[in-house]
Design a protein around this motif. Structure first.
Motif, PDB file in Angstrom:
ATOM      1  N   LYS A  17      34.991  29.499  29.712  1.00 56.54           N
ATOM      2  CA  LYS A  17      35.285  28.219  30.562  1.00 56.54           C
ATOM      3  C   LYS A  17      36.455  29.451  32.315  1.00 56.54           C
ATOM      4  CE  LYS A  17      36.692  23.877  33.114  1.00 56.54           C
ATOM      5  NZ  LYS A  17      36.600  22.753  32.351  1.00 56.54           N
ATOM      6  N   ALA A  18      37.118  29.253  30.745  1.00 59.49           N
ATOM      7  CA  ALA A  18      38.348  30.379  31.608  1.00 59.49           C
ATOM      8  C   ALA A  18      37.872  32.098  31.992  1.00 59.49           C
ATOM      9  CB  ALA A  18      39.339  31.132  30.310  1.00 59.49           C
ATOM     10  N   ALA A  19      37.831  32.361  31.390  1.00 60.58           N
ATOM     11  CA  ALA A  19      36.691  33.615  32.281  1.00 60.58           C
ATOM     12  C   ALA A  19      35.985  33.509  33.185  1.00 60.58           C
ATOM     13  CB  ALA A  19      35.908  34.456  30.966  1.00 60.58           C
TER      14      ALA A  19
ATOM     15  N   VAL B  24      36.317  30.231  35.383  1.00 58.63           N
ATOM     16  CA  VAL B  24      36.600  30.805  36.761  1.00 58.63           C
ATOM     17  C   VAL B  24      37.941  31.976  36.614  1.00 58.63           C
ATOM     18  CG1 VAL B  24      39.508  28.360  36.712  1.00 58.63           C
ATOM     19  CG2 VAL B  24      37.582  28.126  35.884  1.00 58.63           C
ATOM     20  N   ASN B  25      38.390  32.430  36.072  1.00 57.49           N
ATOM     21  CA  ASN B  25      39.085  33.517  36.592  1.00 57.49           C
ATOM     22  C   ASN B  25      38.106  35.091  37.315  1.00 57.49           C
ATOM     23  OD1 ASN B  25      40.682  32.687  35.014  1.00 57.49           O
ATOM     24  ND2 ASN B  25      40.955  34.136  33.351  1.00 57.49           N
ATOM     25  N   LYS B  26      36.939  34.640  36.997  1.00 55.54           N
ATOM     26  CA  LYS B  26      36.298  35.335  38.033  1.00 55.54           C
ATOM     27  C   LYS B  26      36.194  35.003  39.542  1.00 55.54           C
ATOM     28  CE  LYS B  26      33.384  39.497  37.218  1.00 55.54           C
ATOM     29  NZ  LYS B  26      34.691  40.698  37.705  1.00 55.54           N
ATOM     30  N   GLY B  27      36.184  33.442  39.433  1.00 57.69           N
ATOM     31  CA  GLY B  27      35.378  32.766  40.649  1.00 57.69           C
ATOM     32  C   GLY B  27      33.902  32.092  40.431  1.00 57.69           C
ATOM     33  N   LEU B  28      33.255  32.137  39.834  1.00 56.05           N
ATOM     34  CA  LEU B  28      32.183  31.535  39.436  1.00 56.05           C
ATOM     35  C   LEU B  28      32.092  30.604  39.426  1.00 56.05           C
ATOM     36  CD1 LEU B  28      31.125  34.684  37.617  1.00 56.05           C
ATOM     37  CD2 LEU B  28      30.985  34.283  39.711  1.00 56.05           C
ATOM     38  N   SER B  29      31.412  29.366  39.981  1.00 58.40           N
ATOM     39  CA  SER B  29      30.747  28.211  39.784  1.00 58.40           C
ATOM     40  C   SER B  29      30.498  27.872  38.449  1.00 58.40           C
ATOM     41  CB  SER B  29      30.360  27.014  40.773  1.00 58.40           C
ATOM     42  OG  SER B  29      28.680  27.002  40.850  1.00 58.40           O
ATOM     43  N   PRO B  30      29.642  26.799  38.008  1.00 53.61           N
ATOM     44  CA  PRO B  30      29.418  26.402  36.369  1.00 53.61           C
ATOM     45  C   PRO B  30      27.558  26.652  37.110  1.00 53.61           C
ATOM     46  CG  PRO B  30      30.534  25.040  37.148  1.00 53.61           C
ATOM     47  CD  PRO B  30      30.692  25.630  37.500  1.00 53.61           C
ATOM     48  N   GLN B  31      27.021  26.275  38.055  1.00 57.04           N
ATOM     49  CA  GLN B  31      25.749  27.204  38.574  1.00 57.04           C
ATOM     50  C   GLN B  31      25.488  27.935  38.778  1.00 57.04           C
ATOM     51  OE1 GLN B  31      23.407  24.043  39.540  1.00 57.04           O
ATOM     52  NE2 GLN B  31      22.014  25.606  38.990  1.00 57.04           N
ATOM     53  N   GLU B  32      26.440  28.857  40.118  1.00 60.64           N
ATOM     54  CA  GLU B  32      25.923  30.544  39.840  1.00 60.64           C
ATOM     55  C   GLU B  32      26.409  31.507  38.162  1.00 60.64           C
ATOM     56  OE1 GLU B  32      28.623  31.186  43.520  1.00 60.64           O
ATOM     57  OE2 GLU B  32      29.954  31.229  41.778  1.00 60.64           O
ATOM     58  N   VAL B  33      26.546  30.734  36.948  1.00 63.81           N
ATOM     59  CA  VAL B  33      26.679  31.546  35.637  1.00 63.81           C
ATOM     60  C   VAL B  33      25.296  30.721  35.383  1.00 63.81           C
ATOM     61  CG1 VAL B  33      27.438  31.266  34.001  1.00 63.81           C
ATOM     62  CG2 VAL B  33      29.086  31.383  35.178  1.00 63.81           C
ATOM     63  N   ALA B  34      25.323  29.539  35.276  1.00 69.32           N
ATOM     64  CA  ALA B  34      23.979  28.823  35.063  1.00 69.32           C
ATOM     65  C   ALA B  34      22.225  29.799  35.540  1.00 69.32           C
ATOM     66  CB  ALA B  34      23.683  27.335  35.124  1.00 69.32           C
TER      67      ALA B  34
ATOM     68  N   VAL C 255      24.760  38.868  28.471  1.00 71.64           N
ATOM     69  CA  VAL C 255      25.271  38.534  30.277  1.00 71.64           C
ATOM     70  C   VAL C 255      26.453  37.974  30.644  1.00 71.64           C
ATOM     71  CG1 VAL C 255      24.029  36.827  32.076  1.00 71.64           C
ATOM     72  CG2 VAL C 255      22.760  37.920  30.098  1.00 71.64           C
ATOM     73  N   LEU C 256      26.772  36.926  29.657  1.00 72.10           N
ATOM     74  CA  LEU C 256      28.661  36.643  29.840  1.00 72.10           C
ATOM     75  C   LEU C 256      30.026  37.499  30.208  1.00 72.10           C
ATOM     76  CD1 LEU C 256      28.288  32.652  28.567  1.00 72.10           C
ATOM     77  CD2 LEU C 256      27.728  33.526  30.425  1.00 72.10           C
ATOM     78  N   SER C 257      29.424  38.476  29.139  1.00 74.88           N
ATOM     79  CA  SER C 257      30.576  39.261  28.645  1.00 74.88           C
ATOM     80  C   SER C 257      30.170  40.180  29.845  1.00 74.88           C
ATOM     81  CB  SER C 257      30.251  40.269  27.579  1.00 74.88           C
ATOM     82  OG  SER C 257      30.770  41.616  27.785  1.00 74.88           O
ATOM     83  N   ARG C 258      28.811  41.181  30.638  1.00 77.35           N
ATOM     84  CA  ARG C 258      28.930  41.509  31.519  1.00 77.35           C
ATOM     85  C   ARG C 258      29.153  40.993  33.003  1.00 77.35           C
ATOM     86  NH1 ARG C 258      23.049  44.639  29.844  1.00 77.35           N
ATOM     87  NH2 ARG C 258      23.790  45.331  28.062  1.00 77.35           N
ATOM     88  N   LEU C 259      28.809  39.766  33.198  1.00 70.46           N
ATOM     89  CA  LEU C 259      29.380  38.935  34.473  1.00 70.46           C
ATOM     90  C   LEU C 259      30.859  38.323  34.320  1.00 70.46           C
ATOM     91  CD1 LEU C 259      28.929  37.738  36.310  1.00 70.46           C
ATOM     92  CD2 LEU C 259      27.369  35.530  35.131  1.00 70.46           C
TER      93      LEU C 259
END
Length: 72
Positions: free
Chosen positions: A6-8, A10-20, A47-51
């Motif tokens: 979650k912190a990563a 938020v730090n990247k400025g992405l919403s939960p929907q964008e990551v999903a 995927v999360l690591s790269r994103l």
């Protein structure tokens, strides 16, 4: 330094929907993974690591996955 998913995000400025969307899963499923209610699979970690720009190893640290329970 260990950072939660979650912190990563938020730090990247992405919403939960964008990551999903990047993971190809529903927003609610992603939120449950982010909150440690259900497991994050290895392919999703990559995927999360790269994103999110966080090393893969971070997601294997105990502090990062403290809420995840073994359901087996």
């Amino acid at each position: 330094m260990i950072i939660t998913v979650k912190a990563a995000r938020v730090n990247k400025g992405l919403s939960p929907q964008e990551v999903a969307n990047h993971l190809g899963i529903a927003k609610r499923t992603y939120q449950r993974k982010e909150n440690g209610e259900i497991r994050i699979y290895a392919d999703e970690i990559v995927v999360l690591s790269r994103l999110l720009g966080v090393p893969v190893q971070n997601f294997f640290e105990t502090q990062c996955r403290k809420k995840t329970h073994n359901t087996a």
